[in-house]
Design a protein around this motif. Sequence first.
Motif, short mmCIF file in Angstrom:
data_model
loop_
_atom_site.label_atom_id
_atom_site.label_comp_id
_atom_site.label_asym_id
_atom_site.label_seq_id
_atom_site.Cartn_x
_atom_site.Cartn_y
_atom_site.Cartn_z
N SER A 43 -12.32 -0.72 -7.81
CA SER A 43 -10.91 -0.02 -8.28
C SER A 43 -11.15 0.10 -9.30
O SER A 43 -10.74 -0.25 -10.11
N PHE A 78 -1.03 -0.57 -10.19
CA PHE A 78 -1.80 0.45 -9.91
C PHE A 78 -3.04 0.47 -9.27
O PHE A 78 -3.38 0.30 -10.34
N ARG A 79 -3.66 0.01 -8.67
CA ARG A 79 -4.73 0.36 -8.70
C ARG A 79 -5.49 1.17 -7.49
O ARG A 79 -4.94 1.58 -6.28
N TYR A 80 -6.84 2.25 -8.30
CA TYR A 80 -6.41 2.76 -6.72
C TYR A 80 -8.71 3.24 -6.97
O TYR A 80 -9.40 2.75 -7.92
N ALA A 102 -7.53 9.96 -4.39
CA ALA A 102 -7.30 9.12 -4.73
C ALA A 102 -7.36 8.34 -3.29
O ALA A 102 -6.88 8.61 -2.22
N LYS A 103 -8.44 7.10 -3.11
CA LYS A 103 -7.92 5.95 -2.24
C LYS A 103 -8.11 4.81 -2.43
O LYS A 103 -8.10 4.43 -3.29
N GLU A 142 -3.67 6.53 1.24
CA GLU A 142 -5.15 7.41 -0.14
C GLU A 142 -3.67 8.45 -0.21
O GLU A 142 -2.54 8.77 0.23
N LEU A 143 -4.61 9.37 -1.51
CA LEU A 143 -3.57 10.74 -1.79
C LEU A 143 -3.73 11.51 -1.89
O LEU A 143 -4.81 11.76 -2.43
N SER A 152 0.60 -1.41 0.41
CA SER A 152 -0.24 -0.23 0.05
C SER A 152 1.03 1.53 0.07
O SER A 152 1.85 1.15 0.56
N VAL A 207 -5.10 3.05 -2.50
CA VAL A 207 -4.11 2.85 -3.64
C VAL A 207 -3.27 2.43 -3.26
O VAL A 207 -1.99 1.90 -2.55
N LYS A 208 -2.64 0.85 -4.50
CA LYS A 208 -2.69 -0.34 -4.18
C LYS A 208 -1.06 -0.31 -5.28
O LYS A 208 -1.98 0.37 -6.20
#
Length: 567
Positions: free
Chosen positions: A492, A482-484, A393-394, A434-435, A127, A396-397
Amino acid sequence: NGSQTDFDGNYSITTSVGSTLVFSYVGFESQEFKINSGKSNLNLQMNAGAQLEEVVVTAYGAAGSARNIRIRGARSLQGKVSGVSVTRKERKNINRFRNTNTDNESYGRIQENIFKRVETAPLSTFSIDVDRAGYSNIRRFINNGQEVPKDAVKVEEMINYFNYNYPQPEGDAPFSITTEIAASPWNSDAKLVRIGLRGKDISASGIPPSNLVFLLDVSGSMESPNKLPLLKSALQVLVEQLRAEDKVSIVVYAGAAGLVLSPTSGSNKERILKAIENLSAGGSTAGGEGIKLAYKIAEEHFITGGNNRIILATDGDFNVGASSDRAMEDLIVEKRKSGVFLTCLGFGMGNYKDSKMETLADKGNGNYAYIDTMQEARKTLGSEFFGTLYTIAKDVKLQIEFNPNKVQAYRLIGYENRLLNDEDFQDDTKDAGELGSGHTVTALYEIIPVGVKSMYVKNVPELKYTNAKLIANPNEVLTVKFRYKEPDGEISKLIERIVLDNDTPFEEVSSDFKYAASVALFGMQLRKSVFINTQRAADVIALAEAGKGDDPEGYRAEFIRLVKSYQ
């Protein structure tokens, strides 16, 4: 409405049917009773809860500097308080604690990431982490001439404290992706890979109305000058950023929790600042009750499509009610379902609870900063205000897949507390980072190329059924995935980026890459890492000066001075 009993336990309070009475007292479990009839008498006996196990004595020297001396057991005050005795052993404790004010701080254990062989572990999943508390916290230790606790060093938070010149995202994407690869500056057998994200900058006009609840710790442990007094000054910086469409509530907690400012427009700064200025410290720390009340207020005044957030400011020393890391985690995981985000601001030293603050921020869909000076307050709540308080964005992996034809082994630098199972990457129920607006995030990997002998790569039995896959471009080193989710989304989105190999010497990489590497190297030196070949501060300084680049706020220069001052 509130009331207090007299010596004999008698009390009176005006209420109505349907209301709930909450009875609380230090050292006893809080009890709630709902009034469902016209009954005029309500008697109860409270049950013992959290008991006093230690006393904190704060002594001020001639220069006004505070020292927290923590003495186990009530007997430790003999001769000072009637009925209390001090043994010879406990006097030794007093002398020992005179020499340190960090003995009661707590940090989550960090087990440094090791090199993993690609043939047995081709995926690395974690994460993102935009928390920056780790850097300002170790800065505090160094500036105070103290040894830095090993588990206080979070290398990724040190790297991500600084902003990097990553490009603005294009189109509707909430962030851009930057990658770079070169020879490692501290390991001749390895290469270093940089992966960078930048969140889209959103101006004040693009930020929706905010529903902010200040949740402020006013317990006795916050009385020191670097706690509540600094907190008051820090919040003044935040209040100046508020707009008329924003609203602020203030909840405080000590032995109990209460609302001291109902929702107030950001245009009424005088009223908000007056409420903050009137705060004083005293009592125990019912953090759990404060969190519950703050979420209740935030939910009651929830702005659909707005920025709904609690800003918790504390030293993290919860000692009444739900206080364990697990209990706090369970509480926050349940409350985050409301759509309210959480920002944690840590203050103080001596009894600072970093582990609890990190748990709250990680599980509460939020971020975490440590405020050690007004300079840090202006950075976090002033120049970086929108990134700190507005999520774009939350969850985020990142998942990195390494090409076994090119990479023998890899190691993620930092992020030890953010690792995920590989199957979590596609699981949208798994929480991640989170970003915020304008935030940058950097991750560094060390990789050992195929065919290179390294002391860090251990042999494993030859695999019978697994072969390296053939890929279209044999020069591919890795693929970044990336996933978000959108801030209010539940599904996502996926972005991918391929990184190609090259033989670039580290002297020719970008200044940002050099600077991030210098911070990572210093963090690994503080942690006494076995994966670096130098403990010399001069090597950190050389990298940092080569990568200093444009430094309008002077934070990079400050880091160089910090390294030079550390012994």
